[in-house]
Design a protein around this motif. Structure first.
Motif, PDB file in Angstrom:
ATOM      1  N   THR A  33       0.887  -1.303   0.003  1.00 33.84           N
ATOM      2  CA  THR A  33       0.040  -0.069  -0.027  1.00 33.84           C
ATOM      3  C   THR A  33       0.856   1.342   0.009  1.00 33.84           C
ATOM      4  OG1 THR A  33      -1.741  -1.038   1.169  1.00 33.84           O
ATOM      5  CG2 THR A  33      -1.800   1.118   1.252  1.00 33.84           C
ATOM      6  N   ARG A  34       1.768   1.388   0.901  1.00 32.85           N
ATOM      7  CA  ARG A  34       2.852   2.370   0.784  1.00 32.85           C
ATOM      8  C   ARG A  34       3.479   2.742  -0.435  1.00 32.85           C
ATOM      9  NH1 ARG A  34       7.832   2.353   1.833  1.00 32.85           N
ATOM     10  NH2 ARG A  34       8.011   0.187   2.536  1.00 32.85           N
ATOM     11  N   ILE A  35       4.067   1.489  -0.955  1.00 24.66           N
ATOM     12  CA  ILE A  35       4.888   1.694  -2.129  1.00 24.66           C
ATOM     13  C   ILE A  35       3.815   1.987  -3.321  1.00 24.66           C
ATOM     14  CG2 ILE A  35       6.061   0.081  -3.811  1.00 24.66           C
ATOM     15  CD1 ILE A  35       7.691  -1.085  -1.284  1.00 24.66           C
ATOM     16  N   SER A  36       2.629   1.539  -3.376  1.00 28.77           N
ATOM     17  CA  SER A  36       1.713   1.784  -4.264  1.00 28.77           C
ATOM     18  C   SER A  36       1.412   3.541  -4.534  1.00 28.77           C
ATOM     19  CB  SER A  36       0.613   0.978  -4.018  1.00 28.77           C
ATOM     20  OG  SER A  36      -0.611   1.378  -5.005  1.00 28.77           O
ATOM     21  N   GLU A  37       1.439   3.979  -3.223  1.00 26.78           N
ATOM     22  CA  GLU A  37       1.258   5.439  -3.370  1.00 26.78           C
ATOM     23  C   GLU A  37       2.252   5.820  -3.626  1.00 26.78           C
ATOM     24  OE1 GLU A  37       0.285   6.009   1.166  1.00 26.78           O
ATOM     25  OE2 GLU A  37      -1.907   5.187   0.845  1.00 26.78           O
ATOM     26  N   GLY A  38       3.435   5.612  -3.315  1.00 28.63           N
ATOM     27  CA  GLY A  38       4.767   6.004  -3.853  1.00 28.63           C
ATOM     28  C   GLY A  38       5.014   5.765  -5.528  1.00 28.63           C
ATOM     29  N   LEU A  39       4.429   4.835  -5.833  1.00 28.62           N
ATOM     30  CA  LEU A  39       4.288   4.755  -7.505  1.00 28.62           C
ATOM     31  C   LEU A  39       3.684   5.735  -8.209  1.00 28.62           C
ATOM     32  CD1 LEU A  39       4.047   0.932  -7.710  1.00 28.62           C
ATOM     33  CD2 LEU A  39       5.775   2.515  -8.755  1.00 28.62           C
ATOM     34  N   GLN A  40       2.492   6.054  -7.578  1.00 22.52           N
ATOM     35  CA  GLN A  40       1.664   6.988  -7.928  1.00 22.52           C
ATOM     36  C   GLN A  40       2.070   8.356  -7.770  1.00 22.52           C
ATOM     37  OE1 GLN A  40      -0.980   6.033  -9.915  1.00 22.52           O
ATOM     38  NE2 GLN A  40      -0.256   3.834  -9.322  1.00 22.52           N
ATOM     39  N   SER A  41       2.606   8.888  -6.806  1.00 21.67           N
ATOM     40  CA  SER A  41       3.240  10.058  -6.556  1.00 21.67           C
ATOM     41  C   SER A  41       4.865  10.078  -6.919  1.00 21.67           C
ATOM     42  CB  SER A  41       2.930  10.523  -5.093  1.00 21.67           C
ATOM     43  OG  SER A  41       4.044   9.576  -4.360  1.00 21.67           O
ATOM     44  N   ARG A  42       5.215   9.125  -7.395  1.00 19.91           N
ATOM     45  CA  ARG A  42       6.473   9.068  -8.052  1.00 19.91           C
ATOM     46  C   ARG A  42       7.736   9.606  -7.033  1.00 19.91           C
ATOM     47  NH1 ARG A  42       6.082   8.220 -13.162  1.00 19.91           N
ATOM     48  NH2 ARG A  42       4.063   9.062 -14.654  1.00 19.91           N
ATOM     49  N   VAL A  43       7.515   9.097  -5.708  1.00 20.34           N
ATOM     50  CA  VAL A  43       8.488   9.366  -4.668  1.00 20.34           C
ATOM     51  C   VAL A  43       8.789   7.781  -3.952  1.00 20.34           C
ATOM     52  CG1 VAL A  43       8.528  10.512  -2.328  1.00 20.34           C
ATOM     53  CG2 VAL A  43       7.186  11.478  -4.224  1.00 20.34           C
ATOM     54  N   LEU A  44       9.734   7.405  -4.374  1.00 17.25           N
ATOM     55  CA  LEU A  44      10.194   6.165  -3.880  1.00 17.25           C
ATOM     56  C   LEU A  44      11.719   6.066  -3.415  1.00 17.25           C
ATOM     57  CD1 LEU A  44       8.805   3.565  -6.513  1.00 17.25           C
ATOM     58  CD2 LEU A  44       7.648   4.123  -4.302  1.00 17.25           C
ATOM     59  N   TRP A  51      12.422  -3.297  -2.608  1.00 10.37           N
ATOM     60  CA  TRP A  51      11.333  -4.227  -2.299  1.00 10.37           C
ATOM     61  C   TRP A  51      10.317  -4.616  -3.564  1.00 10.37           C
ATOM     62  CZ3 TRP A  51       6.117  -4.532  -2.934  1.00 10.37           C
ATOM     63  CH2 TRP A  51       5.249  -5.112  -1.999  1.00 10.37           C
ATOM     64  N   LEU A  52      10.432  -3.756  -4.481  1.00  9.79           N
ATOM     65  CA  LEU A  52       9.729  -3.904  -5.774  1.00  9.79           C
ATOM     66  C   LEU A  52      10.340  -4.977  -6.554  1.00  9.79           C
ATOM     67  CD1 LEU A  52       8.671  -0.405  -6.790  1.00  9.79           C
ATOM     68  CD2 LEU A  52       7.053  -2.276  -6.371  1.00  9.79           C
ATOM     69  N   GLU A  53      11.805  -4.900  -6.634  1.00  7.79           N
ATOM     70  CA  GLU A  53      12.351  -5.622  -7.325  1.00  7.79           C
ATOM     71  C   GLU A  53      12.353  -7.133  -6.646  1.00  7.79           C
ATOM     72  OE1 GLU A  53      17.220  -6.793  -8.387  1.00  7.79           O
ATOM     73  OE2 GLU A  53      16.566  -5.387  -6.925  1.00  7.79           O
ATOM     74  N   ASN A  54      12.502  -7.503  -5.201  1.00  5.18           N
ATOM     75  CA  ASN A  54      12.219  -8.712  -4.728  1.00  5.18           C
ATOM     76  C   ASN A  54      10.694  -9.063  -5.122  1.00  5.18           C
ATOM     77  OD1 ASN A  54      14.808  -8.893  -3.741  1.00  5.18           O
ATOM     78  ND2 ASN A  54      14.342  -7.786  -1.792  1.00  5.18           N
TER      79      ASN A  54
END
Length: 88
Positions: A33-44, A51-54
């Motif tokens: 959920t946190r990373i999904s929000e980061g994807l949408q806002s382009r803040v990772l 984490w996404l790679e894994n």
């Protein structure tokens, strides 16, 4: 350097299909959920890219069989690996 809109769509599509389920641990769902929000806002952060790679590698056996989708997922994985190594 960030993901294209197409990459965000294919990554979130795959991860939504497998990580937003009751049998996924609460910790995994919260992280996604946190990373999904980061994807949408382009803040990772670098840790988010790792984490996404894994997650993409773990779910690779479940990648869509459609040739084009598989190619887009592989491109997104390679881009994720590049981003994970670039962001410090």
């Amino acid at each position: 350097m960030f993901y294209t809109d197409e990459e965000v769509s294919v990554i979130t599509g795959l991860l939504n299909a497998y990580l937003v389920r009751e049998h996924a641990s609460e910790k995994v769902r919260e992280s996604y959920t946190r990373i999904s929000e980061g994807l949408q806002s382009r803040v990772l952060t670098r840790d988010d890219y790792v984490w996404l790679e894994n997650a993409l590698l773990f779910l690779r056996p479940y990648w869509w069989n459609d040739r084009e989708d598989g190619r887009m997922l592989m491109d997104a994985l390679l881009h994720t690996q590049t981003l994970a190594r670039r962001v410090e």
